[in-house]
Design an enzyme around this catalytic site. Structure first.
Site, PDB file in Angstrom:
ATOM      1  N   TYR A  61     -40.952 -36.805  46.904  1.00 39.34           N
ATOM      2  CA  TYR A  61     -40.328 -37.119  48.194  1.00 39.34           C
ATOM      3  C   TYR A  61     -40.166 -38.626  48.360  1.00 39.34           C
ATOM      4  O   TYR A  61     -41.129 -39.393  48.253  1.00 39.34           O
ATOM      5  CB  TYR A  61     -41.140 -36.553  49.346  1.00 39.34           C
ATOM      6  CG  TYR A  61     -41.068 -35.042  49.483  1.00 39.34           C
ATOM      7  CD1 TYR A  61     -40.085 -34.297  48.822  1.00 39.34           C
ATOM      8  CD2 TYR A  61     -41.974 -34.352  50.282  1.00 39.34           C
ATOM      9  CE1 TYR A  61     -40.024 -32.923  48.950  1.00 39.34           C
ATOM     10  CE2 TYR A  61     -41.911 -32.968  50.423  1.00 39.34           C
ATOM     11  CZ  TYR A  61     -40.930 -32.252  49.746  1.00 39.34           C
ATOM     12  OH  TYR A  61     -40.862 -30.880  49.869  1.00 39.34           O
ATOM     13  N   PRO A 231     -36.974 -24.614  58.317  1.00 41.44           N
ATOM     14  CA  PRO A 231     -36.954 -23.581  59.363  1.00 41.44           C
ATOM     15  C   PRO A 231     -36.080 -23.924  60.559  1.00 41.44           C
ATOM     16  O   PRO A 231     -35.674 -23.024  61.305  1.00 41.44           O
ATOM     17  CB  PRO A 231     -38.426 -23.480  59.771  1.00 41.44           C
ATOM     18  CG  PRO A 231     -38.969 -24.850  59.537  1.00 41.44           C
ATOM     19  CD  PRO A 231     -38.287 -25.311  58.270  1.00 41.44           C
ATOM     20  N   LYS A 236     -29.021 -27.134  63.378  1.00 44.55           N
ATOM     21  CA  LYS A 236     -27.807 -26.378  63.710  1.00 44.55           C
ATOM     22  C   LYS A 236     -27.917 -25.620  65.028  1.00 44.55           C
ATOM     23  O   LYS A 236     -26.916 -25.416  65.706  1.00 44.55           O
ATOM     24  CB  LYS A 236     -27.491 -25.385  62.584  1.00 44.55           C
ATOM     25  CG  LYS A 236     -26.983 -26.019  61.317  1.00 44.55           C
ATOM     26  CD  LYS A 236     -26.698 -24.971  60.246  1.00 44.55           C
ATOM     27  CE  LYS A 236     -26.222 -25.611  58.949  1.00 44.55           C
ATOM     28  NZ  LYS A 236     -25.975 -24.606  57.891  1.00 44.55           N
ATOM     29  N   GLU A 243     -19.273 -28.939  64.700  1.00 45.70           N
ATOM     30  CA  GLU A 243     -17.867 -28.986  64.302  1.00 45.70           C
ATOM     31  C   GLU A 243     -17.723 -28.515  62.848  1.00 45.70           C
ATOM     32  O   GLU A 243     -18.407 -29.002  61.949  1.00 45.70           O
ATOM     33  CB  GLU A 243     -17.338 -30.414  64.430  1.00 45.70           C
ATOM     34  CG  GLU A 243     -15.856 -30.537  64.118  1.00 45.70           C
ATOM     35  CD  GLU A 243     -15.341 -31.953  64.317  1.00 45.70           C
ATOM     36  OE1 GLU A 243     -14.155 -32.185  63.994  1.00 45.70           O
ATOM     37  OE2 GLU A 243     -16.120 -32.811  64.789  1.00 45.70           O
TER      38      GLU A 243
END
Length: 325
Positions: A61, A231, A236, A243
């Site tokens: 990461y 999750p 969204k 869009e």
């Protein structure tokens, strides 16, 4: 926040996990800045304030800087380490020169990766180590040797996997003396194949579902903790611009917002609560360094407890974009 046992093996973890992938700035070799560390510290403080005790890392990461950032915070705050459950992953290797990016479950790489993670995190041990993605060249006996050495030396307490099928877990498990504790999978209202695989049994449309058959049931029967990465679906359903998104995503986002308003909670709590309502006892891994967004997840466990079957299915069918078969 209520704590749940992982594998009934002595790890008492919070239902939510803070994913530390955003820590450390960009995916580059730039040095850490004070701003990077301060942002991560604010995220950890927010997580601690709502009872999150478990923190998810991987050696890759932000090119190792996520672990390094966490390590700087632990060094500056003696005593914090023992309040936390720290999980990291290894097995993904970046491309080097003419050698492409690849997966590596060799004994040598596992041992080296853990030692590097411990150094960056400024800790003596990991509570949990996961193998990050399936390696086609995996030899279970070699993995078992690495795990055995890490456990006997006190460097890792428990082991698990990420993104593995039931068959792959069984193949690896045959060489291990201890049961694998975790399988981490992508699961969300926008990633539904883990549910669709089951409901499409004996349905032609099931042939197009790409998810390991029986994996959810296998993990539950073997008491393997299922963790969910991604999750929140990258926002969204919780306020991100939609869009260009499909109609079912837009409709589901509106439904989540409406449910949150009616229940006087946050969209994040509804989205996570939907996952946590599943009987597998899923642990969502919240992958954000935004303190406000972390705090918005606080009510997730309560919403899971309150969510009815009708509400759960209403969200599922909306996100599917199709009625149940």
């Amino acid at each position: 926040m209520k704590r749940i046992p992982i594998q009934q093996r002595g790890i008492e973890a919070s239902r939510l996990i803070l994913g530390c992938m955003p820590f450390g700035g960009g995916w580059n070799r730039d040095p850490l800045t004070e701003e990077d560390v301060l942002k991560a510290e604010k995220a950890i403080e927010a997580a601690l304030s709502i009872g999150i005790s478990m923190y998810d890392h991987a050696n890759i990461y932000t090119m190792g800087k996520a672990e390094e950032t966490f390590g700087r915070i632990l060094k500056a705050r003696p005593g914090l380490r023992e309040q936390l459950i720290i999980q990291s992953k290894c097995g993904i290797r970046f491309g080097e020169g003419d050698v492409p990016g690849r997966f590596d479950f060799s004994k040598e790489h596992i041992l080296e990766a853990v030692n590097d993670s411990l150094r960056r995190l400024n800790v003596d041990y990991l509570d949990v180590l996961l193998l990050h993605r399936p390696d086609p060249l995996m030899e279970p006996d070699e993995v078992a040797e690495a795990f055995g050495k890490l456990k006997s030396s006190g460097k890792v307490k428990y082991f698990g996997v990420s993104n593995m099928s039931a068959a792959q877990i069984r193949f690896l498990q045959r060489a291990l003396p201890d049961q694998l504790a975790v399988n981490q999978l992508e699961m969300s209202l926008s990633r539904l194949d883990w549910l669709d695989q089951g409901v499409h049994v004996n349905q032609p449309v099931g042939a197009s579902v790409n998810f390991s058959e029986g994996l959810m049931e296998y993990c539950q029967m073997e008491n393997i903790q299922i963790q969910a990465w991604g999750p929140l679906s990258q926002g969204k359903f919780t306020g991100r611009s939609l869009e260009g998104e499909p109609e079912n995503i837009q409709q589901t986002a509106a439904l989540v917002q409406r449910m949150a308003a009616e229940k006087e909670t946050t969209p994040e709590a509804i989205v996570l609560g939907w996952l946590m309502r599943h009987p597998a006892g899923i642990q969502p891994v919240i992958g954000t360094a935004n303190a406000e967004r972390i705090l918005a997840c606080q009510d997730a466990e309560r919403q899971a407890q309150l969510m009815t079957r009708d509400e759960w299915y209403t969200l599922y069918v909306s996100a599917r974009g199709n009625n149940m078969p």
